[in-house]
Design a protein around this motif. Structure first.
Motif, PDB file in Angstrom:
ATOM      1  N   GLU A 146       0.901  -0.989   0.080  1.00 33.85           N
ATOM      2  CA  GLU A 146       0.049  -0.352  -0.347  1.00 33.85           C
ATOM      3  C   GLU A 146       0.394   1.297  -0.620  1.00 33.85           C
ATOM      4  O   GLU A 146       0.616   2.293  -0.558  1.00 33.85           O
ATOM      5  CB  GLU A 146      -0.844   0.291   1.355  1.00 33.85           C
ATOM      6  CG  GLU A 146      -1.975   0.962   0.963  1.00 33.85           C
ATOM      7  CD  GLU A 146      -2.583   1.241   2.789  1.00 33.85           C
ATOM      8  OE1 GLU A 146      -3.804   1.712   3.021  1.00 33.85           O
ATOM      9  OE2 GLU A 146      -1.903   0.803   3.643  1.00 33.85           O
ATOM     10  N   THR A 188      -3.866   2.964  -1.603  1.00 39.29           N
ATOM     11  CA  THR A 188      -5.412   1.620  -1.171  1.00 39.29           C
ATOM     12  C   THR A 188      -5.388   0.184  -2.446  1.00 39.29           C
ATOM     13  O   THR A 188      -5.640  -0.277  -1.504  1.00 39.29           O
ATOM     14  CB  THR A 188      -5.828   1.947  -0.153  1.00 39.29           C
ATOM     15  OG1 THR A 188      -5.146   3.007   0.769  1.00 39.29           O
ATOM     16  CG2 THR A 188      -6.953   0.682   0.052  1.00 39.29           C
ATOM     17  N   TRP A 189      -5.940   0.362  -3.383  1.00 37.56           N
ATOM     18  CA  TRP A 189      -6.920  -0.079  -3.921  1.00 37.56           C
ATOM     19  C   TRP A 189      -5.996  -1.538  -5.018  1.00 37.56           C
ATOM     20  O   TRP A 189      -6.327  -2.496  -4.787  1.00 37.56           O
ATOM     21  CB  TRP A 189      -7.852   1.003  -4.887  1.00 37.56           C
ATOM     22  CG  TRP A 189      -8.933   2.209  -4.450  1.00 37.56           C
ATOM     23  CD1 TRP A 189      -8.368   3.242  -4.390  1.00 37.56           C
ATOM     24  CD2 TRP A 189      -9.570   2.006  -4.151  1.00 37.56           C
ATOM     25  NE1 TRP A 189      -9.219   3.897  -3.286  1.00 37.56           N
ATOM     26  CE2 TRP A 189     -10.339   3.003  -3.562  1.00 37.56           C
ATOM     27  CE3 TRP A 189     -10.363   1.063  -3.903  1.00 37.56           C
ATOM     28  CZ2 TRP A 189     -11.477   2.781  -2.834  1.00 37.56           C
ATOM     29  CZ3 TRP A 189     -12.129   1.041  -3.339  1.00 37.56           C
ATOM     30  CH2 TRP A 189     -12.590   1.674  -2.834  1.00 37.56           C
ATOM     31  N   ALA A 191      -9.653  -4.201   4.046  1.00 40.50           N
ATOM     32  CA  ALA A 191     -10.085  -3.054   3.958  1.00 40.50           C
ATOM     33  C   ALA A 191     -10.710  -2.790   5.941  1.00 40.50           C
ATOM     34  O   ALA A 191     -10.236  -1.399   6.000  1.00 40.50           O
ATOM     35  CB  ALA A 191     -11.809  -3.049   3.325  1.00 40.50           C
ATOM     36  N   LEU A 206     -14.869   0.490   3.664  1.00 38.09           N
ATOM     37  CA  LEU A 206     -13.617   1.639   3.037  1.00 38.09           C
ATOM     38  C   LEU A 206     -14.443   2.907   2.955  1.00 38.09           C
ATOM     39  O   LEU A 206     -13.456   3.724   3.474  1.00 38.09           O
ATOM     40  CB  LEU A 206     -13.989   1.119   1.398  1.00 38.09           C
ATOM     41  CG  LEU A 206     -12.805  -0.170   1.356  1.00 38.09           C
ATOM     42  CD1 LEU A 206     -13.520  -0.999  -0.010  1.00 38.09           C
ATOM     43  CD2 LEU A 206     -11.593   0.067   0.967  1.00 38.09           C
ATOM     44  N   HIS A 261     -12.481   6.226   4.478  1.00 40.98           N
ATOM     45  CA  HIS A 261     -12.824   7.888   3.636  1.00 40.98           C
ATOM     46  C   HIS A 261     -12.550   7.889   4.366  1.00 40.98           C
ATOM     47  O   HIS A 261     -12.198   9.604   4.170  1.00 40.98           O
ATOM     48  CB  HIS A 261     -13.301   6.988   2.510  1.00 40.98           C
ATOM     49  CG  HIS A 261     -14.334   8.439   1.229  1.00 40.98           C
ATOM     50  ND1 HIS A 261     -12.916   8.538   1.006  1.00 40.98           N
ATOM     51  CD2 HIS A 261     -14.731   9.320   1.492  1.00 40.98           C
ATOM     52  CE1 HIS A 261     -13.477   9.853   0.591  1.00 40.98           C
ATOM     53  NE2 HIS A 261     -14.654  10.336   0.241  1.00 40.98           N
ATOM     54  N   LEU A 284      -7.347   6.785   3.416  1.00 38.30           N
ATOM     55  CA  LEU A 284      -7.002   5.778   2.436  1.00 38.30           C
ATOM     56  C   LEU A 284      -5.740   5.926   1.552  1.00 38.30           C
ATOM     57  O   LEU A 284      -5.527   7.393   1.655  1.00 38.30           O
ATOM     58  CB  LEU A 284      -8.264   5.709   1.624  1.00 38.30           C
ATOM     59  CG  LEU A 284      -9.698   4.874   1.751  1.00 38.30           C
ATOM     60  CD1 LEU A 284     -10.536   5.785   0.170  1.00 38.30           C
ATOM     61  CD2 LEU A 284      -9.432   3.993   1.191  1.00 38.30           C
TER      62      LEU A 284
END
Length: 278
Positions: free
Chosen positions: A132, A137-138, A176, A251, A255, A260
């Motif tokens: 990460e 993160t994604w 997550a 998630l 956020h 994130l």
């Protein structure tokens, strides 16, 4: 290099602990003791290697508040799996025949504690966290989730669908969860609560590892997409849906809390920048 050192250190404890637990699998009380010992040693080794390689305090496994976070995670995992079993039962796919084995459940406490702790340290504490930092993160969630699912292909009754389901409902969800909380205690508790309730309470097959002897004497029957088939309820569409729902919630929390990590942008080439400026 840092990732490799951390991964190998925790993997060594995981292997040694796994061998020890397997050697006493017929004795539930020794399994309990050795499983919990493996979990504790894995956390200590992880904290030590983070201090050595990153020169920082391992706040993600800080002792302050650890108990409450473990319990919170365990309750989420237990509730999630109980809801899955309830839905399967309402459609006639899960049948309780009576009481099961208390000693079997005792042994599973140790086994699941070791499995949940070591897997979270390896996959969320090392792989997800370090990746990460470089990709955001994604991408880290996607990559480590897929790897986590593929790892389960080594299980005795594993299927490609089962591994895919694990990647979605567990790999993504647990990453997550870490992103939302920025500690490892909640995902460790969630992982343990899910696995223990599955095998230690409902006596369901866990990730294709064969029958479990838990507190209830029960069986499943019906379409594999409902019950998960030989892989167990983790291969059920209900479990995938529940895992996806929790992934979205975690998630959203990440956020909202500003947790994130954006994808790192490459620095512009100085030569190209100079050319453009001219």
């Amino acid at each position: 290099m840092r990732l490799l050192k951390q991964f190998l250190a925790v993997a060594a404890v995981t292997f040694a602990g796994g061998q020890a637990v397997a050697a006493v699998s017929g004795n539930p009380w020794l399994t309990l003791v050795l499983g919990i010992t493996t979990a504790v040693l894995a956390v200590l080794v992880y904290a030590w290697v983070v201090r050595r390689t990153e020169r920082r305090a391992p706040t993600e496994v800080a002792r302050a508040g650890a108990g409450g976070r473990l319990v919170r995670g365990a309750l989420i995992g237990a509730a999630m799996f109980a809801a899955v079993i309830l839905n399967i039962a309402l459609l006639g796919g899960y049948h309780v025949h009576g009481l099961g084995s208390v000693t079997g459940a005792v042994g599973l406490v140790g086994f699941m504690a070791a499995a949940a702790t070591t897997e979270e340290l390896l996959f969320r504490g090392v792989l997800f966290r370090v990746i990460e930092e470089r990709t955001g993160t994604w991408i880290a969630l996607l990559l480590t989730g897929v790897v986590f699912g593929l790892m389960h292909l080594a299980n005795p009754d594993a299927t490609l669908w089962g591994a895919t389901a694990i990647a979605i409902e567990a790999g993504f969800m647990l990453a997550a969860c870490y992103a939302a909380t920025r500690n490892l205690w909640v995902p460790i508790g969630l992982h343990f609560g899910w696995n223990f309730v599955a095998g230690g309470v409902f006596s369901a097959v866990v990730s294709g590892n064969g029958d479990s002897r838990g507190l209830l004497d029960a069986t499943t029957s019906g379409p594999a997409l409902l019950t998960g088939g030989a892989f167990g309820p983790e291969g059920s569409l209900y479990t995938v849906a529940a895992g996806l729902a929790l992934t979205v919630v975690f998630l959203w929390l990440a956020h909202r809390r500003g947790h994130l990590v954006p994808r790192r942008r490459r620095a512009a080439d100085p030569a190209a920048t100079a050319t453009v400026s001219r």
